[in-house]
Write a protein that holds these residues in place. Structure first.
Motif, PDB file in Angstrom:
ATOM      1  N   LEU A 248      29.069  -6.467  51.523  1.00  0.00           N
ATOM      2  CA  LEU A 248      27.742  -5.550  51.036  1.00  0.00           C
ATOM      3  C   LEU A 248      28.287  -4.205  50.790  1.00  0.00           C
ATOM      4  N   GLU A 249      27.237  -3.371  50.155  1.00  0.00           N
ATOM      5  CA  GLU A 249      27.580  -2.016  49.870  1.00  0.00           C
ATOM      6  C   GLU A 249      26.491  -1.132  50.814  1.00  0.00           C
ATOM      7  N   SER A 250      26.805  -0.208  51.571  1.00  0.00           N
ATOM      8  CA  SER A 250      26.105   0.470  52.277  1.00  0.00           C
ATOM      9  C   SER A 250      25.893   1.839  51.983  1.00  0.00           C
ATOM     10  N   SER A 251      24.647   2.347  51.995  1.00  0.00           N
ATOM     11  CA  SER A 251      24.391   3.939  51.799  1.00  0.00           C
ATOM     12  C   SER A 251      24.696   4.476  53.286  1.00  0.00           C
ATOM     13  N   PRO A 252      25.111   5.813  53.124  1.00  0.00           N
ATOM     14  CA  PRO A 252      25.502   6.325  54.449  1.00  0.00           C
ATOM     15  C   PRO A 252      24.610   6.028  55.746  1.00  0.00           C
ATOM     16  N   ALA A 253      23.302   6.049  55.413  1.00  0.00           N
ATOM     17  CA  ALA A 253      22.214   5.816  56.506  1.00  0.00           C
ATOM     18  C   ALA A 253      22.482   4.434  57.003  1.00  0.00           C
ATOM     19  N   GLY A 254      22.797   3.364  56.220  1.00  0.00           N
ATOM     20  CA  GLY A 254      22.929   2.081  56.794  1.00  0.00           C
ATOM     21  C   GLY A 254      24.208   1.865  57.624  1.00  0.00           C
ATOM     22  N   LEU A 255      25.169   2.558  57.429  1.00  0.00           N
ATOM     23  CA  LEU A 255      26.380   2.230  58.271  1.00  0.00           C
ATOM     24  C   LEU A 255      26.278   1.932  59.653  1.00  0.00           C
ATOM     25  N   PHE A 269      33.500   4.886  47.618  1.00  0.00           N
ATOM     26  CA  PHE A 269      33.833   6.023  46.826  1.00  0.00           C
ATOM     27  C   PHE A 269      32.706   7.292  46.812  1.00  0.00           C
ATOM     28  N   VAL A 270      33.191   8.072  46.317  1.00  0.00           N
ATOM     29  CA  VAL A 270      32.256   9.234  46.212  1.00  0.00           C
ATOM     30  C   VAL A 270      31.814   9.703  44.809  1.00  0.00           C
ATOM     31  N   MET A 271      30.372  10.021  44.666  1.00  0.00           N
ATOM     32  CA  MET A 271      29.937  10.197  43.378  1.00  0.00           C
ATOM     33  C   MET A 271      30.167  11.372  42.865  1.00  0.00           C
ATOM     34  N   ASN A 272      30.597  11.551  41.594  1.00  0.00           N
ATOM     35  CA  ASN A 272      31.271  12.839  40.973  1.00  0.00           C
ATOM     36  C   ASN A 272      29.983  13.921  41.149  1.00  0.00           C
ATOM     37  N   TYR A 276      28.092  12.469  48.037  1.00  0.00           N
ATOM     38  CA  TYR A 276      27.370  11.164  48.393  1.00  0.00           C
ATOM     39  C   TYR A 276      28.396  10.148  48.301  1.00  0.00           C
ATOM     40  N   ALA A 277      28.506   9.239  49.447  1.00  0.00           N
ATOM     41  CA  ALA A 277      29.464   8.408  49.466  1.00  0.00           C
ATOM     42  C   ALA A 277      28.760   6.907  49.543  1.00  0.00           C
ATOM     43  N   LEU A 278      29.290   5.809  48.930  1.00  0.00           N
ATOM     44  CA  LEU A 278      28.910   4.615  49.075  1.00  0.00           C
ATOM     45  C   LEU A 278      29.954   3.844  49.618  1.00  0.00           C
ATOM     46  N   LEU A 279      29.549   2.797  50.694  1.00  0.00           N
ATOM     47  CA  LEU A 279      30.612   2.049  51.181  1.00  0.00           C
ATOM     48  C   LEU A 279      30.799   0.682  50.910  1.00  0.00           C
ATOM     49  N   SER A 280      31.920  -0.073  50.935  1.00  0.00           N
ATOM     50  CA  SER A 280      32.103  -1.391  50.925  1.00  0.00           C
ATOM     51  C   SER A 280      32.130  -1.974  52.465  1.00  0.00           C
TER      52      SER A 280
END
Length: 292
Positions: A248-255, A269-272, A276-280
């Protein structure tokens, strides 16, 4: 409050976009894709219409039976309450009109009309005789699970983590998609989609033997009340049965939520131009853990 897990029916599918608007109201990626400085250019419903149109296309895909749609309903609350706390009073009539139109369009999809459901047949949830109670109750959460290839194939493109919220629905941008709304920063969305695609490819490679949690949303009024647990446990049980990993891919709040259920971060990765980071994240099946 009485929470019931049930297959997500076509007539309730548009309510998913109400939950998405609630769950990701303050999400930083959503605010990057739909920035405040563009909001004056059109109705906020353009945001929902874009996401809905993409999902509508998805329901006609040949491999849609690989996806399993579930919802959690509070049967002690009323469906009429779904807009409460999400939409301002003066905007509710416009929302209700859009939701009614969305139901008609869902029911007009040929495959949905033929089989009477959105994706694959969800079994083992919902109690016989509760159909009317569920239909009248308040929908407060949903999940889209995608089976591994042996069960029909991982058909979703990366990016469904925010599929009902930020408009990051497809891994291939621009191929038959609806036109991007004027209130969207399309460049940010395209960047998000491409980075999600690359991250999934980095972690999973060419594997097709895993379950994928495409979307999980909980209404903000019902967070930390067991909604996510019901939705996650269903998919975890399927993966454990198959002896398969879950990605899955998670937003920071879902970690924190996913960690609690045994998912481990694999990167991200972090958005340019943002922090904001999205996590695998990946979870091995309990059967494998017990044998290791």
């Amino acid at each position: 409050m009485h929470l019931t897990l049930s297959p997500l029916t076509p007539s309730r599918f548009p309510s998913a976009f109400v939950i998405g608007a609630s769950a990701f109201r303050t999400d930083s990626l959503r605010q990057l894709i739909y920035p405040a400085q563009l909001s004056h250019l059109g109705s906020p419903l353009l945001e929902q219409e874009f996401r809905f149109s993409i999902q509508l296309q998805r329901l006609s895909a040949a491999d849609i039976a690989r996806s399993y749609y579930l919802m959690v309903v509070d049967t002690d609350a009323d469906a009429e309450e779904e807009l409460n706390g999400v939409v301002e009073e003066e905007e509710r009539e416009e929302w209700r009109t859009w939701l009614e139109s969305a139901v008609r369009r869902i029911e007009g999809v040929e495959r949905v009309r033929e089989v009477g459901r959105l994706g694959g047949e969800v079994v083992g949830v919902g109690r016989t005789g509760e159909e009317e109670v569920v239909r009248r109750g308040r929908m407060v959460g949903l999940a889209i699970w995608v089976a591994p290839e042996g069960e029909g194939g991982v058909g979703e493109e990366p990016g469904e983590v925010l599929g009902m919220a930020a408009g990051v629905e497809e891994g291939k941008v621009g191929e038959g998609e609806p036109e991007e709304p004027v209130i969207m920063d399309g460049e940010v969305r395209r960047e998000s989609v491409e980075k999600l695609r690359r991250e999934r490819e980095r972690v999973m490679g060419s594997r097709k033997d895993y379950w994928y949690l495409a979307s999980l949303l909980t209404h903000e009024e019902y967070q930390r009340k067991g909604v996510a647990k019901l939705l996650l446990n269903w998919g975890i049980e399927q993966a454990d049965r198959d002896g398969a990993d879950i990605y899955l891919e998670s937003s920071p709040a879902g970690l924190p939520v996913y960690k609690k259920f045994g998912f481990k971060p694999e990167g991200g990765f972090v958005m340019n131009n943002s922090d904001y980071a999205l996590l695998s994240m990946l979870k091995q099946p309990s059967t494998r853990n017990e044998g290791s």
